[in-house]
Design a protein around this motif. Structure first.
Motif, PDB file in Angstrom:
ATOM      1  N   THR A 153       0.834  -1.185   0.000  1.00  0.00           N
ATOM      2  CA  THR A 153       0.000   0.000   0.000  1.00  0.00           C
ATOM      3  C   THR A 153       0.878   1.246   0.000  1.00  0.00           C
ATOM      4  N   TYR A 154       0.241   2.411   0.198  1.00  0.00           N
ATOM      5  CA  TYR A 154       0.974   3.684   0.218  1.00  0.00           C
ATOM      6  C   TYR A 154       0.195   4.673   1.080  1.00  0.00           C
ATOM      7  N   PHE A 155       0.898   5.659   1.605  1.00  0.00           N
ATOM      8  CA  PHE A 155       0.339   6.656   2.521  1.00  0.00           C
ATOM      9  C   PHE A 155      -0.855   7.406   1.921  1.00  0.00           C
ATOM     10  N   MET A 167      -5.916   6.287  -7.144  1.00  0.00           N
ATOM     11  CA  MET A 167      -5.173   5.171  -6.547  1.00  0.00           C
ATOM     12  C   MET A 167      -5.185   5.267  -5.023  1.00  0.00           C
ATOM     13  N   GLY A 168      -5.273   6.478  -4.488  1.00  0.00           N
ATOM     14  CA  GLY A 168      -5.379   6.622  -3.043  1.00  0.00           C
ATOM     15  C   GLY A 168      -6.658   5.996  -2.514  1.00  0.00           C
ATOM     16  N   ILE A 169      -7.750   6.162  -3.258  1.00  0.00           N
ATOM     17  CA  ILE A 169      -9.018   5.543  -2.867  1.00  0.00           C
ATOM     18  C   ILE A 169      -8.891   4.027  -2.926  1.00  0.00           C
ATOM     19  N   CYS A 170      -8.217   3.525  -3.944  1.00  0.00           N
ATOM     20  CA  CYS A 170      -8.014   2.074  -4.073  1.00  0.00           C
ATOM     21  C   CYS A 170      -7.179   1.529  -2.923  1.00  0.00           C
ATOM     22  N   LYS A 171      -6.147   2.272  -2.523  1.00  0.00           N
ATOM     23  CA  LYS A 171      -5.301   1.803  -1.426  1.00  0.00           C
ATOM     24  C   LYS A 171      -6.062   1.806  -0.105  1.00  0.00           C
ATOM     25  N   ALA A 172      -6.964   2.774   0.089  1.00  0.00           N
ATOM     26  CA  ALA A 172      -7.799   2.781   1.288  1.00  0.00           C
ATOM     27  C   ALA A 172      -8.678   1.528   1.325  1.00  0.00           C
ATOM     28  N   SER A 196       3.519  -0.271   3.814  1.00  0.00           N
ATOM     29  CA  SER A 196       3.378   1.052   3.231  1.00  0.00           C
ATOM     30  C   SER A 196       4.757   1.676   3.077  1.00  0.00           C
ATOM     31  N   ALA A 197       5.284   1.610   1.870  1.00  0.00           N
ATOM     32  CA  ALA A 197       6.644   2.100   1.604  1.00  0.00           C
ATOM     33  C   ALA A 197       6.624   3.552   1.154  1.00  0.00           C
ATOM     34  N   GLY A 198       7.691   4.261   1.481  1.00  0.00           N
ATOM     35  CA  GLY A 198       7.885   5.597   0.943  1.00  0.00           C
ATOM     36  C   GLY A 198       8.082   5.527  -0.564  1.00  0.00           C
ATOM     37  N   TYR A 258       8.201   9.511   7.801  1.00  0.00           N
ATOM     38  CA  TYR A 258       7.418  10.602   7.201  1.00  0.00           C
ATOM     39  C   TYR A 258       5.975  10.603   7.689  1.00  0.00           C
ATOM     40  N   ASN A 259       5.379   9.419   7.811  1.00  0.00           N
ATOM     41  CA  ASN A 259       3.952   9.331   8.164  1.00  0.00           C
ATOM     42  C   ASN A 259       3.648   9.885   9.550  1.00  0.00           C
ATOM     43  N   ALA A 260       4.667  10.009  10.403  1.00  0.00           N
ATOM     44  CA  ALA A 260       4.455  10.484  11.772  1.00  0.00           C
ATOM     45  C   ALA A 260       4.453  12.002  11.880  1.00  0.00           C
ATOM     46  N   MET A 261       4.852  12.687  10.824  1.00  0.00           N
ATOM     47  CA  MET A 261       5.028  14.138  10.904  1.00  0.00           C
ATOM     48  C   MET A 261       3.695  14.888  10.817  1.00  0.00           C
ATOM     49  N   GLY A 262       3.550  15.884  11.700  1.00  0.00           N
ATOM     50  CA  GLY A 262       2.374  16.731  11.678  1.00  0.00           C
ATOM     51  C   GLY A 262       2.685  18.133  11.192  1.00  0.00           C
ATOM     52  N   SER A 263       3.936  18.369  10.831  1.00  0.00           N
ATOM     53  CA  SER A 263       4.365  19.658  10.275  1.00  0.00           C
ATOM     54  C   SER A 263       5.530  19.385   9.326  1.00  0.00           C
ATOM     55  N   PRO A 264       5.952  20.382   8.552  1.00  0.00           N
ATOM     56  CA  PRO A 264       7.080  20.161   7.631  1.00  0.00           C
ATOM     57  C   PRO A 264       8.416  19.920   8.324  1.00  0.00           C
ATOM     58  N   GLY A 265       8.473  20.090   9.651  1.00  0.00           N
ATOM     59  CA  GLY A 265       9.698  19.782  10.375  1.00  0.00           C
ATOM     60  C   GLY A 265      10.881  20.625   9.951  1.00  0.00           C
TER      61      GLY A 265
END
Length: 276
Positions: A153-155, A167-172, A196-198, A258-265
């Protein structure tokens, strides 16, 4: 002794040497595992059989670990059943199954999601999400208790990633399917997970604008870099191995955090330093 010594399974979805499925399969075979492979069917008028040739070039390097290489059309239940029958005759019960199959027309991928065509949506959903259900249903009688199924899958299935679109809908849908399949197959002791790979440079990644996403991940991910094919291959193999016993119904991210970030860091710090 390798961690897959004595283990057998199916690898569905290798397209070429950049495929995530190949990175996983390569690690499995180098650790002693035996695999049956499928490839995208070639068109009847394609005398060069390009799809088969791209994969056979890879599997030919592992003659002792590759049991067979056959075409698979996941829109055809008879074809799926015939592949499972072949797997049973060649390998008996199997220990693992890797599903790395997704497709949407380029026209629909390039459109805003709101403009996705009805037929394109049906096609993308059938191949990218329903195929996992179909494959698991046909494989359930040859999967060993304690075996494992893994899908990719993917983020973009969790959050809106502009450009990933339909494709995002398909991955969901794929991730939801994975959880229900984990419940159904759990009664037999079979685990089902998603990786879920980068963003990596693959055929599918090119269609989804992977270059821009790689820059973003490098700037925002806690590790400050992109993941590699090798890293994703080892993590995928882990989820198909006995090392991950007890893990099921999970989406495991391998994306440098990356998936844990809530801001651009740190990317925000650079923008501030540049006066933006």
């Amino acid at each position: 002794m390798g961690m897959f010594e004595g283990k057998k399974g199916l690898i569905l979805g290798v397209a070429n040497d950049r495929s995530i499925a190949w990175a996983i399969a390569k690690f499995i075979m180098e650790q002693g595992g035996v695999c049956g492979f499928t490839h995208l069917p070639d068109k009847a008028d394609d005398e060069r059989k390009k799809n088969r040739r791209r994969v056979s070039t890879l599997t030919d390097e592992y003659p002792n670990n590759c049991k067979f290489l056959v075409p698979l059309d996941v829109q055809n239940d008879e074809n799926i059943a015939s592949v499972m029958a072949l797997a049973k005759s060649e390998m008996g019960e199997i220990d693992f199954l890797l599903h790395s199959i997704a497709f949407a027309t380029l026209d629909d991928l390039k459109r805003d999601t709101i403009e996705t065509s009805r037929e394109g949506f049906k096609l993308a959903m059938e191949i990218s999400a329903y195929s996992l259900i179909a494959v698991c249903n046909h494989a359930k009688d040859i999967l060993k208790p304690g075996g494992a199924v893994l899908t990719m899958t993917y983020f973009g299935g969790e959050k809106c990633v502009p450009g990933y679109n339909v494709m995002g809908i398909c991955k969901a849908a794929l991730e939801a399917s994975m959880r229900y399949l984990a419940y159904d197959l759990g009664a037999k002791g079979v685990r089902v997970n998603a990786l879920s790979a980068g963003p990596l440079k693959t055929l599918a990644g090119q269609a989804a604008g992977v270059g821009e996403m790689q820059f973003l991940y490098e700037e925002m991910a806690p590790l400050g870099r992109n993941v590699t094919h090798s890293e994703v291959g080892k993590t995928g193999a882990f989820l198909l191995s006995d090392m991950s016993d007890g893990i099921t119904s999970e989406v495991l991210h391998i994306d440098g955090g990356y998936n844990a970030m809530g801001s651009p860091g740190r990317m925000l710090d650079k923008l501030k330093a540049a006066g933006k």
